[in-house]
Design a protein around this motif. Structure first.
Motif, PDB file in Angstrom:
ATOM      1  N   PHE A   1      85.833  75.857 164.505  1.00 17.54           N
ATOM      2  CA  PHE A   1      85.705  75.660 163.054  1.00 17.54           C
ATOM      3  C   PHE A   1      87.039  75.263 162.441  1.00 17.54           C
ATOM      4  N   LEU A   2      88.081  75.969 162.813  1.00 17.11           N
ATOM      5  CA  LEU A   2      89.389  75.682 162.230  1.00 17.11           C
ATOM      6  C   LEU A   2      89.863  74.277 162.588  1.00 17.11           C
ATOM      7  N   PHE A   3      89.660  73.876 163.836  1.00 16.67           N
ATOM      8  CA  PHE A   3      90.072  72.541 164.253  1.00 16.67           C
ATOM      9  C   PHE A   3      89.282  71.472 163.496  1.00 16.67           C
ATOM     10  N   ASP A   4      87.991  71.689 163.331  1.00 20.48           N
ATOM     11  CA  ASP A   4      87.134  70.696 162.683  1.00 20.48           C
ATOM     12  C   ASP A   4      87.404  70.560 161.191  1.00 20.48           C
ATOM     13  N   HIS A   5      87.880  71.641 160.553  1.00 19.67           N
ATOM     14  CA  HIS A   5      87.983  71.624 159.083  1.00 19.67           C
ATOM     15  C   HIS A   5      89.400  71.792 158.544  1.00 19.67           C
TER      16      HIS A   5
ATOM     17  N   ASP B   1      90.549  74.337 144.416  1.00 21.48           N
ATOM     18  CA  ASP B   1      89.435  73.408 144.221  1.00 21.48           C
ATOM     19  C   ASP B   1      88.661  73.120 145.508  1.00 21.48           C
ATOM     20  N   LYS B   2      89.115  73.698 146.642  1.00 22.28           N
ATOM     21  CA  LYS B   2      88.414  73.529 147.916  1.00 22.28           C
ATOM     22  C   LYS B   2      87.635  74.797 148.323  1.00 22.28           C
ATOM     23  N   ALA B   3      87.718  75.835 147.512  1.00 24.16           N
ATOM     24  CA  ALA B   3      87.113  77.120 147.888  1.00 24.16           C
ATOM     25  C   ALA B   3      85.599  77.007 148.045  1.00 24.16           C
ATOM     26  N   ASP B   4      84.952  76.293 147.124  1.00 24.80           N
ATOM     27  CA  ASP B   4      83.490  76.149 147.220  1.00 24.80           C
ATOM     28  C   ASP B   4      83.097  75.341 148.452  1.00 24.80           C
ATOM     29  N   ALA B   5      83.866  74.310 148.763  1.00 24.68           N
ATOM     30  CA  ALA B   5      83.590  73.501 149.953  1.00 24.68           C
ATOM     31  C   ALA B   5      83.768  74.334 151.218  1.00 24.68           C
ATOM     32  N   LEU B   6      84.753  75.221 151.211  1.00 27.16           N
ATOM     33  CA  LEU B   6      84.971  76.110 152.344  1.00 27.16           C
ATOM     34  C   LEU B   6      83.771  77.032 152.539  1.00 27.16           C
ATOM     35  N   ALA B   7      83.291  77.624 151.464  1.00 28.20           N
ATOM     36  CA  ALA B   7      82.137  78.525 151.554  1.00 28.20           C
ATOM     37  C   ALA B   7      80.911  77.794 152.101  1.00 28.20           C
ATOM     38  N   LEU B   8      80.717  76.557 151.666  1.00 27.43           N
ATOM     39  CA  LEU B   8      79.594  75.773 152.167  1.00 27.43           C
ATOM     40  C   LEU B   8      79.750  75.460 153.647  1.00 27.43           C
ATOM     41  N   ALA B   9      80.976  75.124 154.054  1.00 25.18           N
ATOM     42  CA  ALA B   9      81.229  74.819 155.468  1.00 25.18           C
ATOM     43  C   ALA B   9      80.988  76.045 156.343  1.00 25.18           C
ATOM     44  N   VAL B  10      81.372  77.220 155.854  1.00 26.67           N
ATOM     45  CA  VAL B  10      81.142  78.455 156.593  1.00 26.67           C
ATOM     46  C   VAL B  10      79.651  78.708 156.761  1.00 26.67           C
ATOM     47  N   SER B  11      78.903  78.539 155.698  1.00 28.35           N
ATOM     48  CA  SER B  11      77.452  78.734 155.759  1.00 28.35           C
ATOM     49  C   SER B  11      76.797  77.753 156.728  1.00 28.35           C
TER      50      SER B  11
END
Length: 486
Positions: free
Chosen positions: A234-238, A271-281
């Motif tokens: 996950f970390l490598f991809d994002h 401003d990337k926090a919501d995108a992070l939450a979506l990526a985690v889900s």
């Protein structure tokens, strides 16, 4: 634990209850060793503690069997210390909370230590017995098997008197082991350079949890998730698209246990926090689909934390994620000679962030030295690319099968006579100590048997009660059939 002493065979289970009460994680076997020595001396048995810390206990043959070949029953004293995240347990102080669940004995939130406590209990029960027939008998109890095979490495020639060694560290009833994989530890060390965290960033902890884990040899072919590898993916991809910055990463606790949990502290622009939450889900959904059979309860979670003062600099993060994501893991190759058995594997077992470096520990196993060496060279090449220091240590040999083994034939025929079915003759993809014993005792005839133990090296470890009885019956019958020494 009073339930345990009521199980059959009582002599074995009564010993296992005593062993569960004495803490014995790897490198902390002293209290158990002293208990056993005091007990053996009180019974008039000869007991030797060698320079490494192994115990050798001798018992004369029962009447009429003095002319039989000498037998060494061997087990290791230590256990793997693994606990669930919500379990408070100090393995150096607290007893194992064993309990009976139907036909299984389990532990409350921790490893049980049936690996190799059941084998050790059987050996001690035979020493204590007055009605079990056997020839000249020795019990060898080694130290530190799980964390480096220190005891087996330290065993000297000339200490053991026996002709036959029965290792009790196998984990499947109905299987007789006559060979095992060798292995070597590998470590990556990357220098850690830090920089100040941006004041307008937000910090989160990413956690992989809910995995089964297990023994990195016995369970490696089951396709279970490796928490370290899943987090690194996950970390490598994002890292680039979300601008993630690492402040800490940890995972696993033992190089020979498939890691069940891993965590990373990261920072990200607000401003990337919501995108992070979506990526985690989204990633959790992917993992649950991929691991629906092998690890259906995998969980990937995100939780806010206080903003750390520092984070890894860009070069450190890039090198680390490249190593973690590119490092081989799991089954490398299946054996051509032994159908269904893993030939070569790697377990990326532990990630530790220290003040000035990051250390990654792996365990390579292989039935053949060339397979082990090939993986070592791959890791060395990866280290060069990532500018990481790679070291190899603790190499131990495999146990080469001997199709002409007399004791293997005795165990096989005895099993067939008792249960009216053929046992499976196997080579195990785990590091039994027999391979190391062959160096000081090259002519000793060896075999390995044991009861059914599921999920060793994890808090789900459990031992089947019925198969403990079968193992005990087989062991005693084999002792009766040991041939006369020429």
């Amino acid at each position: 634990m009073s339930q345990l002493s009521q199980l059959a065979p009582q002599p074995l289970w009564q010993w296992f209850e005593k062993i569960c009460a004495i803490p014995r994680p790897s490198k902390h076997e002293a209290a158990l060793s002293q208990f056993i020595q005091d007990w053996a001396k009180s019974r008039g048995l000869t007991v030797i503690e060698d320079a490494t810390g192994n115990l050798i206990i001798r018992k004369p043959a029962t009447a009429g069997m003095e002319d039989r070949k000498g037998v060494v029953i061997q087990a290791h004293m230590d256990m793997v210390p693994q606990a669930n995240a919500d379990k408070v347990h100090d393995f150096t102080k607290d007893p194992i909370e064993a309990w009976v669940d139907g036909d299984w004995v389990k532990a409350n939130g921790t490893t049980l230590g049936a690996d190799n406590g059941i084998g050790m209990s059987s050996a001690l029960a035979i020493l204590e017995s007055t009605d079990i027939a056997h020839g000249p008998l020795e019990v060898l109890l080694t130290i530190d098997e799980e964390a480096g095979m220190t005891g087996a490495f330290g065993l000297q020639a000339g200490v053991l008197q026996g002709d036959i060694l029965i290792n009790t560290d196998s984990e499947q009833e109905g299987e007789i082991y006559m060979g095992c994989a060798g292995g070597v530890d590998a470590s990556f060390t990357l220098p850690l350079v830090k920089q100040a965290t941006a004041s307008n960033a937000q910090a989160f902890t990413l956690t992989i949890s809910g995995l089964k884990g297990g023994h990195s040899g016995v369970n490696i072919h089951l396709g279970r998730g490796n928490a370290n590898k899943l987090l690194a993916r996950f970390l490598f991809d994002h890292a680039d698209d979300l601008g993630l910055a690492l402040s800490n990463i940890t995972g696993g606790s033992l190089r020979n246990a498939i890691p069940r949990e891993a965590q990373a502290t990261i920072t990200v622009a607000a401003d990337k926090a919501d995108a992070l939450a979506l990526a985690v889900s989204d990633y959790q959904a992917v993992l649950r689909q991929e691991l629906a059979v092998a690890d259906a309860d995998v969980k990937f979670s995100l939780s806010p934390v206080a903003l750390p003062a520092e984070q890894f600099d860009a070069a450190t993060q890039t090198q680390l994620l490249a190593v973690l994501h590119a490092c081989p893991n799991g089954v490398i190759r299946m054996s051509d000679e032994v159908v269904g058995v893993t030939e070569t594997s790697l377990n990326l077992g532990v990630i530790t962030t220290n003040s000035d470096n990051i250390v990654v520990l792996c365990l390579i196993r292989s039935l053949i030295d060339s397979g082990r060496d090939n993986v070592c060279s791959q890791l060395a090449a990866l280290g060069k690319l990532a500018k990481a220091e790679v070291k190899f240590s603790g190499a131990y040999p495999g146990w080469k099968p001997d199709n002409n083994s007399e004791v293997m034939a005795i165990v096989r025929d005895t099993y067939q006579d008792i249960y009216h079915k053929e046992p499976v003759i196997m080579v195990i993809h785990a590091g039994l100590e027999c391979g190391l014993f062959k160096e000081p005792y090259p002519t000793m005839d060896m075999v390995s048997i044991g009861p059914t133990i599921r999920y060793p090296h994890s808090p789900d470890e459990q031992v089947n009660i019925t198969t403990v009885g079968q193992y005990w019956e087989l062991l005693l019958a084999v002792l009766k059939r040991i041939p006369v020494k020429a």
